[in-house]
Design an enzyme around this catalytic site. Structure first.
Site, PDB file in Angstrom:
ATOM      1  N   GLU A 193      -5.026   8.560 -15.513  1.00 47.80           N
ATOM      2  CA  GLU A 193      -4.405   8.695 -16.842  1.00 47.80           C
ATOM      3  C   GLU A 193      -2.911   8.421 -16.704  1.00 47.80           C
ATOM      4  O   GLU A 193      -2.380   8.470 -15.586  1.00 47.80           O
ATOM      5  CB  GLU A 193      -4.653  10.113 -17.376  1.00 47.80           C
ATOM      6  CG  GLU A 193      -6.138  10.392 -17.517  1.00 47.80           C
ATOM      7  CD  GLU A 193      -6.445  11.708 -18.239  1.00 47.80           C
ATOM      8  OE1 GLU A 193      -5.498  12.467 -18.554  1.00 47.80           O
ATOM      9  OE2 GLU A 193      -7.632  11.936 -18.485  1.00 47.80           O
ATOM     10  N   GLY A 211      -2.491  10.436 -11.827  1.00 46.34           N
ATOM     11  CA  GLY A 211      -3.103   9.416 -10.975  1.00 46.34           C
ATOM     12  C   GLY A 211      -3.621  10.067  -9.705  1.00 46.34           C
ATOM     13  O   GLY A 211      -4.791  10.445  -9.604  1.00 46.34           O
ATOM     14  N   ARG A 213     -13.716   4.372  -0.301  1.00 50.17           N
ATOM     15  CA  ARG A 213     -12.538   4.133   0.548  1.00 50.17           C
ATOM     16  C   ARG A 213     -12.894   3.224   1.712  1.00 50.17           C
ATOM     17  O   ARG A 213     -12.070   2.416   2.147  1.00 50.17           O
ATOM     18  CB  ARG A 213     -11.969   5.475   1.034  1.00 50.17           C
ATOM     19  CG  ARG A 213     -11.173   6.133  -0.048  1.00 50.17           C
ATOM     20  CD  ARG A 213     -10.608   7.478   0.289  1.00 50.17           C
ATOM     21  NE  ARG A 213      -9.914   7.976  -0.892  1.00 50.17           N
ATOM     22  CZ  ARG A 213      -9.803   9.247  -1.236  1.00 50.17           C
ATOM     23  NH1 ARG A 213     -10.343  10.192  -0.475  1.00 50.17           N
ATOM     24  NH2 ARG A 213      -9.169   9.582  -2.332  1.00 50.17           N
ATOM     25  N   GLN A 236       6.542 -19.428  21.724  1.00 49.56           N
ATOM     26  CA  GLN A 236       5.964 -18.151  22.131  1.00 49.56           C
ATOM     27  C   GLN A 236       6.226 -17.053  21.088  1.00 49.56           C
ATOM     28  O   GLN A 236       5.389 -16.175  20.879  1.00 49.56           O
ATOM     29  CB  GLN A 236       6.535 -17.718  23.481  1.00 49.56           C
ATOM     30  CG  GLN A 236       5.761 -16.545  24.064  1.00 49.56           C
ATOM     31  CD  GLN A 236       6.326 -16.095  25.398  1.00 49.56           C
ATOM     32  OE1 GLN A 236       7.544 -15.945  25.550  1.00 49.56           O
ATOM     33  NE2 GLN A 236       5.461 -15.904  26.364  1.00 49.56           N
ATOM     34  N   GLN A 262       5.669 -15.432   6.640  1.00 50.51           N
ATOM     35  CA  GLN A 262       6.785 -15.750   7.547  1.00 50.51           C
ATOM     36  C   GLN A 262       6.469 -16.976   8.396  1.00 50.51           C
ATOM     37  O   GLN A 262       7.317 -17.846   8.586  1.00 50.51           O
ATOM     38  CB  GLN A 262       7.056 -14.526   8.446  1.00 50.51           C
ATOM     39  CG  GLN A 262       8.359 -14.591   9.201  1.00 50.51           C
ATOM     40  CD  GLN A 262       9.568 -14.526   8.267  1.00 50.51           C
ATOM     41  OE1 GLN A 262       9.478 -14.041   7.142  1.00 50.51           O
ATOM     42  NE2 GLN A 262      10.694 -15.041   8.723  1.00 50.51           N
ATOM     43  N   HIS A 284       4.638 -19.383   7.633  1.00 52.89           N
ATOM     44  CA  HIS A 284       4.689 -20.584   6.777  1.00 52.89           C
ATOM     45  C   HIS A 284       6.131 -20.952   6.406  1.00 52.89           C
ATOM     46  O   HIS A 284       6.332 -21.958   5.713  1.00 52.89           O
ATOM     47  CB  HIS A 284       3.908 -20.347   5.484  1.00 52.89           C
ATOM     48  CG  HIS A 284       2.416 -20.491   5.623  1.00 52.89           C
ATOM     49  ND1 HIS A 284       1.631 -19.602   6.305  1.00 52.89           N
ATOM     50  CD2 HIS A 284       1.565 -21.429   5.143  1.00 52.89           C
ATOM     51  CE1 HIS A 284       0.369 -19.986   6.232  1.00 52.89           C
ATOM     52  NE2 HIS A 284       0.294 -21.087   5.541  1.00 52.89           N
ATOM     53  N   GLU A 293      -7.707   3.975  -4.940  1.00 51.40           N
ATOM     54  CA  GLU A 293      -8.637   4.893  -4.250  1.00 51.40           C
ATOM     55  C   GLU A 293      -7.878   5.924  -3.408  1.00 51.40           C
ATOM     56  O   GLU A 293      -8.344   6.333  -2.351  1.00 51.40           O
ATOM     57  CB  GLU A 293      -9.601   4.123  -3.341  1.00 51.40           C
ATOM     58  CG  GLU A 293     -10.509   3.173  -4.069  1.00 51.40           C
ATOM     59  CD  GLU A 293     -11.620   3.853  -4.838  1.00 51.40           C
ATOM     60  OE1 GLU A 293     -11.901   3.419  -5.967  1.00 51.40           O
ATOM     61  OE2 GLU A 293     -12.185   4.835  -4.324  1.00 51.40           O
ATOM     62  N   GLY A 294      -6.716   6.338  -3.916  1.00 48.51           N
ATOM     63  CA  GLY A 294      -5.871   7.280  -3.184  1.00 48.51           C
ATOM     64  C   GLY A 294      -4.835   6.505  -2.396  1.00 48.51           C
ATOM     65  O   GLY A 294      -5.173   5.679  -1.544  1.00 48.51           O
ATOM     66  N   GLN A 337      -0.193   7.810   1.025  1.00 50.58           N
ATOM     67  CA  GLN A 337       0.304   9.175   1.213  1.00 50.58           C
ATOM     68  C   GLN A 337      -0.828  10.197   1.017  1.00 50.58           C
ATOM     69  O   GLN A 337      -0.942  11.173   1.768  1.00 50.58           O
ATOM     70  CB  GLN A 337       1.452   9.471   0.218  1.00 50.58           C
ATOM     71  CG  GLN A 337       2.755   8.741   0.506  1.00 50.58           C
ATOM     72  CD  GLN A 337       2.676   7.239   0.240  1.00 50.58           C
ATOM     73  OE1 GLN A 337       1.987   6.774  -0.660  1.00 50.58           O
ATOM     74  NE2 GLN A 337       3.384   6.465   1.038  1.00 50.58           N
TER      75      GLN A 337
HETATM   76  C1  LIG Z   1      -4.466  -2.745  -9.838  1.00 46.90           C
HETATM   77  C2  LIG Z   1      -4.883  -1.310  -9.976  1.00 46.90           C
HETATM   78  C3  LIG Z   1      -6.203  -1.032 -10.275  1.00 46.90           C
HETATM   79  C4  LIG Z   1      -6.598   0.286 -10.463  1.00 46.90           C
HETATM   80  N1  LIG Z   1      -7.888   0.535 -10.832  1.00 46.90           N
HETATM   81  C5  LIG Z   1      -8.235   1.789 -11.173  1.00 46.90           C
HETATM   82  C6  LIG Z   1      -9.532   2.053 -11.724  1.00 46.90           C
HETATM   83  O1  LIG Z   1     -10.372   1.167 -11.831  1.00 46.90           O
HETATM   84  N2  LIG Z   1      -9.819   3.312 -12.126  1.00 46.90           N
HETATM   85  C7  LIG Z   1      -8.912   4.321 -12.013  1.00 46.90           C
HETATM   86  O2  LIG Z   1      -9.244   5.436 -12.395  1.00 46.90           O
HETATM   87  N3  LIG Z   1      -7.683   4.111 -11.492  1.00 46.90           N
HETATM   88  C8  LIG Z   1      -7.326   2.875 -11.060  1.00 46.90           C
HETATM   89  N4  LIG Z   1      -6.074   2.637 -10.550  1.00 46.90           N
HETATM   90  C9  LIG Z   1      -5.128   3.733 -10.472  1.00 46.90           C
HETATM   91  C10 LIG Z   1      -4.847   4.187  -9.048  1.00 46.90           C
HETATM   92  O3  LIG Z   1      -5.953   4.882  -8.553  1.00 46.90           O
HETATM   93  C11 LIG Z   1      -3.567   5.029  -9.105  1.00 46.90           C
HETATM   94  O4  LIG Z   1      -2.492   4.129  -9.361  1.00 46.90           O
HETATM   95  C12 LIG Z   1      -3.337   5.802  -7.848  1.00 46.90           C
HETATM   96  O5  LIG Z   1      -4.312   6.815  -7.704  1.00 46.90           O
HETATM   97  C13 LIG Z   1      -1.950   6.453  -7.830  1.00 46.90           C
HETATM   98  O6  LIG Z   1      -1.711   7.147  -9.003  1.00 46.90           O
HETATM   99  P1  LIG Z   1      -0.346   6.874  -9.827  1.00 46.90           P
HETATM  100  O7  LIG Z   1      -0.209   5.410  -9.995  1.00 46.90           O
HETATM  101  O8  LIG Z   1      -0.353   7.730 -11.023  1.00 46.90           O
HETATM  102  O9  LIG Z   1       0.807   7.343  -8.838  1.00 46.90           O
HETATM  103  P2  LIG Z   1       1.323   8.843  -8.643  1.00 46.90           P
HETATM  104  O10 LIG Z   1       0.178   9.748  -8.435  1.00 46.90           O
HETATM  105  O11 LIG Z   1       2.278   9.138  -9.723  1.00 46.90           O
HETATM  106  O12 LIG Z   1       2.111   8.698  -7.262  1.00 46.90           O
HETATM  107  C14 LIG Z   1       3.433   8.151  -7.206  1.00 46.90           C
HETATM  108  C15 LIG Z   1       3.910   8.262  -5.748  1.00 46.90           C
HETATM  109  O13 LIG Z   1       3.895   9.646  -5.331  1.00 46.90           O
HETATM  110  C16 LIG Z   1       3.106   9.785  -4.172  1.00 46.90           C
HETATM  111  N5  LIG Z   1       2.399  11.070  -4.210  1.00 46.90           N
HETATM  112  C17 LIG Z   1       1.715  11.620  -5.251  1.00 46.90           C
HETATM  113  N6  LIG Z   1       1.195  12.789  -4.896  1.00 46.90           N
HETATM  114  C18 LIG Z   1       1.526  12.996  -3.591  1.00 46.90           C
HETATM  115  C19 LIG Z   1       1.280  14.034  -2.647  1.00 46.90           C
HETATM  116  N7  LIG Z   1       0.520  15.095  -2.950  1.00 46.90           N
HETATM  117  N8  LIG Z   1       1.790  13.892  -1.386  1.00 46.90           N
HETATM  118  C20 LIG Z   1       2.535  12.820  -1.037  1.00 46.90           C
HETATM  119  N9  LIG Z   1       2.818  11.811  -1.908  1.00 46.90           N
HETATM  120  C21 LIG Z   1       2.303  11.888  -3.164  1.00 46.90           C
HETATM  121  C22 LIG Z   1       2.105   8.614  -4.224  1.00 46.90           C
HETATM  122  O14 LIG Z   1       1.600   8.308  -2.934  1.00 46.90           O
HETATM  123  C23 LIG Z   1       2.979   7.513  -4.779  1.00 46.90           C
HETATM  124  O15 LIG Z   1       3.739   6.950  -3.743  1.00 46.90           O
HETATM  125  C24 LIG Z   1      -5.661   1.330 -10.314  1.00 46.90           C
HETATM  126  C25 LIG Z   1      -4.336   1.047  -9.981  1.00 46.90           C
HETATM  127  C26 LIG Z   1      -3.937  -0.262  -9.821  1.00 46.90           C
HETATM  128  C27 LIG Z   1      -2.487  -0.549  -9.486  1.00 46.90           C
END
Ligand SMILES: Cc1cc2nc3c(=O)[nH]c(=O)nc-3n(C[C@H](O)[C@H](O)[C@H](O)COP(=O)(O)OP(=O)(O)OC[C@H]3O[C@@H](n4cnc5c(N)ncnc54)[C@H](O)[C@@H]3O)c2cc1C
Length: 383
Positions: free
Chosen positions: A128, A132, A244, A280, A337, A339, A364-365, A368
């Site tokens: 949402e 995320g 995953r 090399q 690089q 290329h 998929e997570g 981090q």
């Molecule tokens: C091209 C694409 C396709 C996608 N497809 C789908 C889909 O089909 N269905 C779906 O449901 N979602 C989908 N997603 C969403 C994706 O799963 C989320 O973007 C992802 O889970 C991260 O959530 P967020 O973007 O809200 O980032 P956030 O959760 O806001 O994270 C922002 C940053 O904070 C870090 N962070 C957050 N929490 C922690 C923690 N506890 N510890 C350390 N670091 C943390 C994260 O690693 C990241 O670097 C897609 C995303 C993209 C870009």
């Protein structure tokens, strides 16, 4: 690559590679236009005909009854040819895993079978705008109403949704129960009140349309609930374990493909009167890239085998997903690089490999989140 697969698995790899070389590579630029909603239907249908969408699904629902490692090889090989199309085709069935695992017979017949036949596509909507990584922070609700549920909320990043027939939507059935109050629903995309808002313009992966969804009093019958009410989060965790490893295989394939193009270019390009592959410095770069691909491959196959053995693959799935998506970015960047300036143009595939696969560190997570899981699950005695 040799020595770690059986003859049967090598045969799967060869069959998918042949298909990928003939059908995917020639079309790799067809679905890369910014601002255009596209999905490689033709390749999706061909892959379905060849049983490449999910070979490990049971034959009774349209799979091939093969093992999970065969599916991993399909992911690897399609992404080796083109990480955009490869990921898009395989994401077109995203969600069927959970229906197969937790759904009833009617749901498997009605929803899984048409996807595996290549006649329908689907996606899974968890994320949402404000939730995320923090899945339990989702706000979309599903309220019981007579013989159905009424859903309200906003979703984003819903891969495949602009072309999907249905989406697997995660929503809160008991909003105060945190992660223990989430359920999974099959929502046909034509449902009143379920609106695919806008395609999100991305850096790459344009073969896989990704949209925001607004959900306003969208009603689904009670038989569209997958599994048990309030069990959705736990269903999702199982789903992630398997997915995953598949994402890791996507990243592995992309890294192997980028390596291939870099190696070939190094044999062709000349500088200072010799092939650049004779320097090399570049040989060592290629050796580092090959080492990363091979070590990642071992991790991905080991995670797949653990999953096939019925053991909990959570830790190894996170290690495989984290490590492989990280080395994938490194290898794709090094391929650019090698290329030189041409690597930064659309005249060579490596810039697309980088753009299309960079996302594997996020979906998929994120890396981090994988590290959180790895740290939480490994004790010194394990190593
Ligand atoms: C091209 C694409 C396709 C996608 N497809 C789908 C889909 O089909 N269905 C779906 O449901 N979602 C989908 N997603 C969403 C994706 O799963 C989320 O973007 C992802 O889970 C991260 O959530 P967020 O973007 O809200 O980032 P956030 O959760 O806001 O994270 C922002 C940053 O904070 C870090 N962070 C957050 N929490 C922690 C923690 N506890 N510890 C350390 N670091 C943390 C994260 O690693 C990241 O670097 C897609 C995303 C993209 C870009």
């Amino acid at each position: 690559m040799t020595g770690i697969l059986s003859a049967e698995h090598e045969a799967v790899r060869s069959a998918v590679r042949e298909f990928a070389e003939d059908e995917v590579i020639p079309r790799s630029r067809d679905y890369d236009e910014p601002g255009v909603v596209s999905f490689p239907w033709e390749i999706f249908e061909q892959a379905a005909d060849l049983d490449f969408l999910a070979p490990h699904y049971p034959e009774e629902y349209g799979g091939s009854g093969m093992d999970f490692l065969s599916t991993i090889l399909v992911h690897e090989e399609l992404n080796r040819a083109d990480p955009g199309i490869g990921t898009a085709v395989l994401t077109g069935k995203f969600g069927t895993e959970m229906i197969l695992e937790h759904g009833d017979e009617w749901q498997k017949e009605e929803f899984v079978r048409p996807v595996l036949a290549g006649d329908a596509a689907c996606g899974t909507s968890i994320s949402e705008p404000d939730a995320g990584s923090d899945v339990a922070g989702m706000r979309t609700t599903a309220e019981k109403d007579g013989d159905g549920y009424v859903l309200n909320g906003s979703k984003t990043w819903a891969s495949t949704s602009p072309v999907a027939d249905f989406m697997l939507v995660m929503a809160k059935t008991t909003p105060d129960a945190g992660h223990g109050g989430i359920s999974a629903f099959i929502v046909p995309t034509e449902t009143d009140g379920f609106t695919i808002e806008k395609d999100i313009e991305k850096m790459g992966l344009r073969a896989s349309p990704t949209a925001e969804i607004s959900i306003s009093d969208a009603r689904v019958p009670a038989d569209h609930l997958v599994g048990t009410e309030d069990e959705g989060f736990y269903q999702l965790m199982d789903f992630f374990n398997e997915n995953r490893i598949m994402v890791a295989a996507n990243a592995l394939g992309a890294a192997a493909g980028a390596y291939r193009y870099a190696y070939e270019y190094a044999q062709e390009r000349e500088a200072f009167g010799q092939q650049i592959g004779e320097f090399q410095g570049l040989q060592w770069m290629l050796a580092d890239m090959a080492t990363k691909v091979e070590t990642a491959r071992s991790t991905v196959y080991r995670a797949a085998r653990q999953h096939m053995a019925g053991e909990d693959p959570r830790q190894l799935a996170s290690i495989a997903k984290y490590h492989t998506s990280e080395i994938c970015e490194d290898v794709c960047s090094d391929a650019i690089q090698i290329h030189g300036g041409y690597g930064y143009t659309k005249d060579f595939p490596v810039e697309k490999f980088y753009r299309d696969s960079r996302v594997q560190k996020i979906v998929e997570g994120t890396s981090q989140i994988q590290k959180n899981i790895i740290y939480d699950s490994i004790t010194p005695g394990d190593l």
